[in-house]
Design a protein around this motif. Structure first.
Motif, PDB file in Angstrom:
ATOM      1  N   HIS A  70       0.838  -1.203   0.000  1.00  0.00           N
ATOM      2  CA  HIS A  70       0.000   0.000   0.000  1.00  0.00           C
ATOM      3  C   HIS A  70       0.874   1.254   0.000  1.00  0.00           C
ATOM      4  CE1 HIS A  70      -3.063   2.924   1.199  1.00  0.00           C
ATOM      5  NE2 HIS A  70      -3.965   2.026   0.854  1.00  0.00           N
ATOM      6  N   PRO A  71       0.508   2.283  -0.780  1.00  0.00           N
ATOM      7  CA  PRO A  71       1.317   3.517  -0.824  1.00  0.00           C
ATOM      8  C   PRO A  71       1.511   4.170   0.547  1.00  0.00           C
ATOM      9  CG  PRO A  71      -0.285   3.496  -2.608  1.00  0.00           C
ATOM     10  CD  PRO A  71      -0.601   2.315  -1.744  1.00  0.00           C
ATOM     11  N   ALA A  76       5.078   5.395   5.224  1.00  0.00           N
ATOM     12  CA  ALA A  76       5.393   5.230   6.649  1.00  0.00           C
ATOM     13  C   ALA A  76       6.738   4.543   6.852  1.00  0.00           C
ATOM     14  CB  ALA A  76       4.276   4.432   7.329  1.00  0.00           C
ATOM     15  N   LYS A  77       7.064   3.597   5.986  1.00  0.00           N
ATOM     16  CA  LYS A  77       8.339   2.895   6.103  1.00  0.00           C
ATOM     17  C   LYS A  77       9.527   3.833   5.975  1.00  0.00           C
ATOM     18  CE  LYS A  77       7.040  -1.628   4.152  1.00  0.00           C
ATOM     19  NZ  LYS A  77       7.271  -2.501   2.976  1.00  0.00           N
ATOM     20  N   GLN A  78       9.359   4.914   5.218  1.00  0.00           N
ATOM     21  CA  GLN A  78      10.493   5.800   4.971  1.00  0.00           C
ATOM     22  C   GLN A  78      11.048   6.392   6.263  1.00  0.00           C
ATOM     23  OE1 GLN A  78      11.695   5.603   1.832  1.00  0.00           O
ATOM     24  NE2 GLN A  78       9.919   4.225   1.696  1.00  0.00           N
ATOM     25  N   HIS A 190      -1.134   9.925   9.929  1.00  0.00           N
ATOM     26  CA  HIS A 190      -1.716  10.279   8.636  1.00  0.00           C
ATOM     27  C   HIS A 190      -1.618   9.098   7.671  1.00  0.00           C
ATOM     28  CE1 HIS A 190      -3.026  12.871   5.371  1.00  0.00           C
ATOM     29  NE2 HIS A 190      -1.986  12.476   4.659  1.00  0.00           N
ATOM     30  N   CYS A 191      -0.498   8.409   7.678  1.00  0.00           N
ATOM     31  CA  CYS A 191      -0.354   7.209   6.838  1.00  0.00           C
ATOM     32  C   CYS A 191      -1.398   6.167   7.220  1.00  0.00           C
ATOM     33  CB  CYS A 191       1.048   6.621   6.979  1.00  0.00           C
ATOM     34  SG  CYS A 191       2.380   7.675   6.343  1.00  0.00           S
ATOM     35  N   ALA A 197      -8.946   2.214   6.067  1.00  0.00           N
ATOM     36  CA  ALA A 197     -10.216   1.985   5.376  1.00  0.00           C
ATOM     37  C   ALA A 197     -10.015   1.087   4.155  1.00  0.00           C
ATOM     38  CB  ALA A 197     -10.836   3.313   4.960  1.00  0.00           C
ATOM     39  N   ASP A 198      -8.872   1.244   3.494  1.00  0.00           N
ATOM     40  CA  ASP A 198      -8.582   0.426   2.312  1.00  0.00           C
ATOM     41  C   ASP A 198      -8.365  -1.038   2.680  1.00  0.00           C
ATOM     42  OD1 ASP A 198      -8.765   2.679   0.759  1.00  0.00           O
ATOM     43  OD2 ASP A 198      -6.597   2.911   0.449  1.00  0.00           O
TER      44      ASP A 198
END
Length: 210
Positions: A70-71, A76-78, A190-191, A197-198
């Motif tokens: 997921h984008p 978030a991983k960054q 925010h991420c 929901a997705d």
């Protein structure tokens, strides 16, 4: 403290990301069992279980794949990637459960979260005979320390990070990760907001395919 207590306090007492997998079982007990034990079931071992539990195992793996790709998760991983590289996703999984535990769209209040946690433990206890041995050994600690409920607290996340490090081969500290979590709390939240929901919609759709 017994030798076994020491073992579980140093190696297995780690909240990980069980809350989302429990929640995305949609109150279906057999699906919940499979979703929760999936990481303890390797290869063809899944065929040792009834079909409903197999479906839960496969749902868990589908959720993991969806989450990883997921984008919002990539973003978030960054925050963790520079210091933790391939383990960045593991830290993100844990913090997602923190935000889920505090998400009033999913759990109206702490009472609702705790009721869900207790119902989950009861379901697992009632099906204890089918749980993998390692999960059976872990379950009393999950329940007595109320892992699912304690995701809501930052110190619960700190403990989970520490447990992740103890179980990982190439990690030796989690203090930096906890600082990242605190320093970028709103950005990571925010991420989560762009993600949950997705994944909920994805899991419900995936469930219809069984």
């Amino acid at each position: 403290m017994s030798k076994n207590d020491l073992l579980y306090n140093t190696q297995l007492v780690v909240y990980m990301n069980y809350l989302a997998h429990a929640y995305l079982s949609f109150n279906q007990p057999q699906l919940l069992i499979g979703n929760m034990i999936s990481d303890f079931v390797k290869g063809k071992q899944k065929f040792d279980y009834p079909i409903e539990i197999q479906n839960g195992i496969m749902l868990h793996r589908a959720i993991d794949e969806f989450t990883d790709n997921h984008p919002a998760t990539h973003q978030a991983k960054q925050f963790f990637k520079k210091d933790y590289r391939l383990y960045a996703g593991a830290f993100v999984d844990v913090v997602y459960d923190h935000f889920l535990a505090n998400d009033t769209n999913e759990f109206e209040n702490e009472k609702a979260l705790n009721e869900f946690a207790q119902k989950t433990y009861l379901t697992l206890q009632n099906e204890k005979v089918v749980l993998p041995n390692r999960f059976q050994q872990m379950l009393p600690y999950m329940q007595s320390q109320n892992w699912l409920y304690n995701y809501q607290y930052r110190d619960g996340i700190e403990k989970s990070f520490g447990g992740l490090v103890r179980r990982a081969t190439y990690l030796n500290e989690s203090a930096i990760a906890f600082n990242i979590f605190n320093n970028h709390y709103l950005e990571i939240q925010h991420c989560y907001n762009n993600f949950f929901a997705d994944v909920k919609k994805f899991a419900a759709h995936h469930l219809q395919q069984f």
